[in-house]
Each structure stands twice: as structure tokens, then as C-alpha cells.
Design a protein around this motif. Structure first.
Motif, short mmCIF file in Angstrom:
data_model
loop_
_atom_site.label_atom_id
_atom_site.label_comp_id
_atom_site.label_asym_id
_atom_site.label_seq_id
_atom_site.Cartn_x
_atom_site.Cartn_y
_atom_site.Cartn_z
N UNK A 236 -50.58 -2.12 -45.57
CA UNK A 236 -49.57 -2.35 -44.53
C UNK A 236 -48.30 -2.87 -45.20
N UNK A 237 -47.18 -2.24 -44.88
CA UNK A 237 -45.90 -2.59 -45.50
C UNK A 237 -44.91 -3.06 -44.42
N UNK A 238 -44.06 -3.98 -44.83
CA UNK A 238 -43.02 -4.49 -43.95
C UNK A 238 -41.70 -3.77 -44.28
N UNK A 239 -41.27 -2.90 -43.37
CA UNK A 239 -40.03 -2.13 -43.60
C UNK A 239 -38.90 -2.63 -42.71
N UNK A 240 -39.04 -3.87 -42.23
CA UNK A 240 -38.05 -4.43 -41.29
C UNK A 240 -36.64 -4.39 -41.86
N UNK A 241 -36.49 -4.72 -43.14
CA UNK A 241 -35.16 -4.82 -43.72
C UNK A 241 -34.55 -3.51 -44.15
N UNK A 242 -35.25 -2.39 -43.95
CA UNK A 242 -34.74 -1.10 -44.40
C UNK A 242 -33.80 -0.48 -43.37
N UNK A 243 -32.66 -0.03 -43.84
CA UNK A 243 -31.71 0.60 -42.91
C UNK A 243 -32.21 1.96 -42.43
N UNK A 244 -33.16 2.58 -43.17
CA UNK A 244 -33.69 3.87 -42.72
C UNK A 244 -34.82 3.69 -41.70
N UNK A 245 -35.18 2.42 -41.41
CA UNK A 245 -36.16 2.12 -40.37
C UNK A 245 -35.52 1.27 -39.27
N UNK A 246 -34.23 1.43 -39.06
CA UNK A 246 -33.52 0.64 -38.07
C UNK A 246 -34.10 0.88 -36.68
N UNK A 247 -34.43 -0.21 -35.98
CA UNK A 247 -35.02 -0.09 -34.65
C UNK A 247 -36.46 0.37 -34.67
N UNK A 248 -37.07 0.37 -35.85
CA UNK A 248 -38.47 0.78 -35.95
C UNK A 248 -38.70 2.27 -35.92
N UNK A 249 -37.62 3.06 -36.11
CA UNK A 249 -37.74 4.52 -36.09
C UNK A 249 -37.11 5.08 -37.36
N UNK A 250 -37.80 6.03 -37.99
CA UNK A 250 -37.32 6.65 -39.22
C UNK A 250 -37.05 8.13 -38.96
N UNK A 251 -35.81 8.55 -39.17
CA UNK A 251 -35.39 9.94 -39.03
C UNK A 251 -35.69 10.51 -37.64
N UNK A 252 -35.61 9.64 -36.62
CA UNK A 252 -35.86 10.09 -35.24
C UNK A 252 -37.24 10.70 -35.07
N UNK A 253 -38.16 10.41 -36.00
CA UNK A 253 -39.42 11.14 -36.00
C UNK A 253 -40.62 10.22 -36.16
N UNK A 254 -40.53 9.22 -37.02
CA UNK A 254 -41.66 8.36 -37.33
C UNK A 254 -41.42 6.96 -36.77
N UNK A 255 -42.46 6.36 -36.22
CA UNK A 255 -42.33 5.08 -35.54
C UNK A 255 -43.15 4.01 -36.26
#
Length: 251
Positions: free
Chosen positions: A28-47
Motif C-alpha cells: 500500500x502506497x501513499x500518493x497523497x502528495x502527487x500532483x498526478x493523483x490530485x483529488x484521488x484520481x489519476x488520468x481521469x481513469x484510476x481511483x
């Protein structure tokens, strides 16, 4: 390292002030600080809050990309032991997922490229007078006619499966202009077959044929623009610092 169940990490979805966690192969990874996971969504595809093991197998980047983020725990009953290679079924599932989610991005480049090529080769013919350029433009135009319906079909499929046929402005514009593009391609192709010397005369016929080429170019450019806006949403650029907690690659 805390051991969490799928239900427990589900609430770490990056929304309403919650951290954004993703699981991969039992980690389990914490991607909270990543700008590509803003709002908990990556590329409008992955949550965030999900086990993305199968998704990442089909991703364009290596799974080691996740190692850049803080590891905060392990996932209970993930079904894949840490370090265990993916089995054939997992790879097959990933391949099916890739085709499902990437069929339109894979095919849409062909009509765009062939349409641009057709216009550019005709422009070279007008500038240099080399007939081979004009013939190549016709070939590219024919290829564009072949691939445009395929791109439209995969676009409809993506719209239905990914966006649940929601009437979104970029999608509506793309759909309408796609049929304009196809009609223009067919008209230009048929005209050129009927009159091979249409670009050799500077009368109304030549002007109207050039208008069709310009219309094709404008249509495919707008289609590509709005397609890119769906895949790579534009927003305010994220900023990072040493205290922001962002991985070095995201600062």
C-alpha cells in the motif's frame, strides 16, 4: 507496516480531506502528495483507495514507479505474495483491460496522422509541383477514410464504458466533428478520383477542393485538442517544495 483490508483502504480515496492510498501486489502506497493523483484520481481513469495490481500491468509506465511514494502498509488477502511474478491469468486480464481502456487512444492517432499527412503532401505538391506528393496525399486520404470509422466506433465504446454516455461538451464536439471529418474525407477522395487534375487548375473547383482540405485540417485539429483535454485535463499547475511531501519526480 500496517496490514489493511480492501475495505479499510477504500476510504483513503483522496476525497474530502482523506489521504490517497493505492495498493499494488500486496503493498500500500501513499500518493497523497502527487500532483498526478490530485483529488484521488489519476488520468481521469484510476481511483485511489483501490487495488490497482491489474491496472498497473496495463499501464504505460513500469510498476517500480510506485516505489517513489511512501509505503504505508500491506494489503490483506491480496492474492499475490510480495515479489511473486504475475501469472498468465493476471497478464491476460491486464491485456483485456488494456484493450478495453486504450482501444480509442490506440486507434484515434491513425486518422489524425493520415489527415494531416494528406493535407501536407498536397501543400508540397502545390509548392514544388512534384506529382508523387499529390499521389501520396491521395493514398493518405484513403487511409484516413479507412481508419476514421474505426476511431469513431472505439470512441463511442469509450464514451459508453468510461463516461456512461454522459453528455460532456468535449465528447459532443468530438462526435459531431468526427462525422464532419469523415464526410469531408469521402467528398475530397471521390472528387480527386473523378478529377485527377483538380489541384492543377486555379478555378472554382481548385478553390473548393482546397477548402475541403482546410476543413479537414481544422476538424481533425479540434478533435485532437478536445481529446487531449479529456486525457490530460488542464488546470492550475501544482507546486511543490521540500516540505510538501511530493516525491522528487513530482516537484
Amino acid at each position: 507496516m500496517k496490514e489493511s483490508s480492501a475495505e479499510e483502504i477504500d476510504r483513503f480515496n483522496g476525497k474530502d480531506g482523506n489521504p490517497a492510498y493505492v495498493a499494488h501486489r500486496g503493498k500500500v502506497y501513499d500518493v497523497t502528495g502527487s500532483k498526478v493523483w490530485k483529488g484521488g484520481v489519476h488520468m481521469n481513469r484510476h481511483h485511489a483507495g483501490k487495488d490497482l495490481t491489474s491496472d498497473i500491468l496495463a499501464a504505460p509506465h513500469d510498476p517500480s514507479f510506485l516505489e517513489r511514494y511512501p509505503r504505508v502498509g500491506t494489503l490483506k488477502e491480496s492474492g499475490i505474495a510480495e515479489g511473486e511474478p504475475a501469472d498468465d491469468f493476471s497478464r491476460l486480464s491486464a491485456g483485456a483491460y488494456f484493450l478495453k481502456t486504450h482501444s480509442h487512444p490506440m486507434t484515434v492517432h491513425f486518422p489524425i496522422a493520415f489527415t494531416y499527412a494528406a493535407v501536407m503532401f498536397d501543400a508540397l505538391y502545390l509548392l514544388l509541383g512534384i506529382k508523387a506528393f499529390e499521389i501520396t496525399a491521395l493514398d493518405c486520404l484513403g487511409a484516413g477514410i479507412f481508419f476514421t470509422p474505426i476511431a469513431i466506433a472505439t470512441g463511442f465504446y469509450t464514451w459508453l464504458t468510461k463516461y456512461r454516455a454522459k453528455r460532456m461538451r468535449p465528447v459532443m464536439i468530438k462526435l459531431r466533428l468526427s462525422f464532419v471529418l469523415l464526410a469531408t474525407e469521402i467528398a475530397a477522395f471521390a472528387w480527386r478520383l473523378e478529377d485527377p487534375a483538380v489541384l492543377d487548375r486555379f478555378g472554382w473547383a481548385g478553390v473548393m477542393y482546397l477548402f475541403l482540405l482546410v476543413l479537414m485540417l481544422v476538424s481533425v485539429t479540434i478533435i485532437g485538442w478536445f481529446g487531449a483535454s479529456l486525457t490530460f485535463p488542464m488546470g492550475k499547475p501544482a507546486t511543490g517544495s521540500r516540505r510538501s511531501g511530493l516525491p522528487p519526480s513530482d516537484r
